[in-house]
Design an enzyme around this catalytic site. Sequence first.
Site, short mmCIF file in Angstrom:
data_model
loop_
_atom_site.label_atom_id
_atom_site.label_comp_id
_atom_site.label_asym_id
_atom_site.label_seq_id
_atom_site.Cartn_x
_atom_site.Cartn_y
_atom_site.Cartn_z
N ALA A 267 0.83 -1.20 0.00
CA ALA A 267 0.00 0.00 0.00
C ALA A 267 0.86 1.25 0.00
O ALA A 267 0.58 2.22 -0.71
CB ALA A 267 -0.92 -0.01 1.21
N GLU A 270 3.49 1.20 -3.76
CA GLU A 270 2.89 1.40 -5.08
C GLU A 270 2.18 2.74 -5.18
O GLU A 270 2.28 3.44 -6.19
CB GLU A 270 1.91 0.26 -5.38
CG GLU A 270 2.57 -1.11 -5.49
CD GLU A 270 3.60 -1.19 -6.60
OE1 GLU A 270 3.37 -0.64 -7.68
OE2 GLU A 270 4.65 -1.80 -6.37
N SER A 272 2.74 5.54 -3.44
CA SER A 272 3.68 6.67 -3.42
C SER A 272 4.41 6.83 -4.75
O SER A 272 4.60 7.94 -5.24
CB SER A 272 4.69 6.50 -2.28
OG SER A 272 4.06 6.61 -1.03
N CYS A 377 -6.92 4.70 4.84
CA CYS A 377 -5.51 4.30 4.77
C CYS A 377 -4.74 4.66 6.03
O CYS A 377 -4.58 5.84 6.36
CB CYS A 377 -4.86 4.95 3.55
SG CYS A 377 -3.11 4.54 3.37
N GLU A 386 6.11 11.75 2.68
CA GLU A 386 6.98 11.35 1.57
C GLU A 386 6.78 12.23 0.36
O GLU A 386 7.75 12.67 -0.28
CB GLU A 386 6.72 9.89 1.20
CG GLU A 386 7.24 8.88 2.19
CD GLU A 386 7.00 7.44 1.75
OE1 GLU A 386 7.50 6.52 2.44
OE2 GLU A 386 6.31 7.22 0.74
#
Length: 425
Positions: A267, A270, A272, A377, A386
């Site tokens: 999660a 992929e 990010s 999430c 990030e």
Amino acid sequence: MQRIRAAVDGRFAGVDGEDVTSSMWNVRFDPWNPDFVAHPYDVYAELRATAPVSFFEPTGQWLIARHADVNALLRDRRLGRSYLHLGTHEDFGRQPEPEFQEPFWRVIRAGMLDVEPPVHTRLRRLVSKAFTPRMVESLRPKIREIATELAEGLVERGGGDLIAEVAEPLPVIVIAEMLGIPEADRHLLRPWSADICGMYELNPTLEAQHAAVRAATEFAAYLRDLAATRRNAPGDDLISALAQVVDEGDRLTEDELIGTCVLLLNAGHEASVNATGNGWWALFRNPGELERLRADHSLLPTAVEELLRWDTPLQMFERWVLEDITVGGVRIPRGVEVALLFGSANRDEEVFSEPDRLDVGRTDNPHITFGAGIHYCLGAPLARIELVESFGALLRAAPRMEPAETPRWKPNYVIRGLSALHVTV
């Protein structure tokens, strides 16, 4: 071109039992067509206007296109990511999964994404004790350091593939640091993640299914060995913390710990990677907004939210109907699957002012890229850090970065992103 209709055969009816089998729309929803994958948004607009709740025969799913419906169904406990807490596959009129997939689902269903309460409630409570907001925020300086190093490396090389050289390494390094995976083994993570996520595409090929099973099996075996080591000699990492966390005598089993780590990789990684690539390509296609961001880096937090809305990396989120529901005047029966179109919901003109316009300063932005309800999430705060640090590092190191060529989209629709994004600096 695939044909969508609001109902199929006499089992499905509209308001007050009105038969809607004759209502059909020639809508160009075709998730295996490269042109559609590259730009699904005109089709979404047509769906919202003419077929907001529609049955897609190739996958046997009901497509849900409007923000209000998607948002409501994400929170509706009459739907779930799984139905196995209520009955067998046969009870829900489904075929059992092929036997060769068993190792994949054993790993995936040990994490929290594909389970429902009370198992989900218990797992999320335990994981949240280790994966805390304070722990995530404490990673910001390290994430900034990694992002800066990657961005400066891209500049030193005179440009290159932003996906391969910045977008992909950053979340892998961050997740590997979090989990405490030795540097010599980190090259294994990206292939495992990509192969596992292949199972979530619509009607995956047999080859993709076997690749997902193999990757899940290999990653689980690797984590099992690593977790055993950390239980005996804990370190300053998330695997150690998850192995030690206890709540009123309850703790994660070994399978649950492994499933949680696999979920964090898939999660977090992929999404990010694709959010970074999609976001930069969005900025390059909207040069006025890119210049606005270059001139004012304080816009980064709102810009990241807007990029997540404007070209979301997760286009579709699927849920099972656990009891009959009515959506937009259409009854949907127990035992079928709804496909919540995040990409469409995030462009809904009923919710967003000028939804097709990219606005890096947009403040009223209730996008649903990270979901809603109990499956919201858990890694959203980490993803935001990030992305802000990655975009900021590139803006500082390469203030005049431009695309070297028009990129190609990967064939995947559900988890949608660019295959490469070559840039000059």
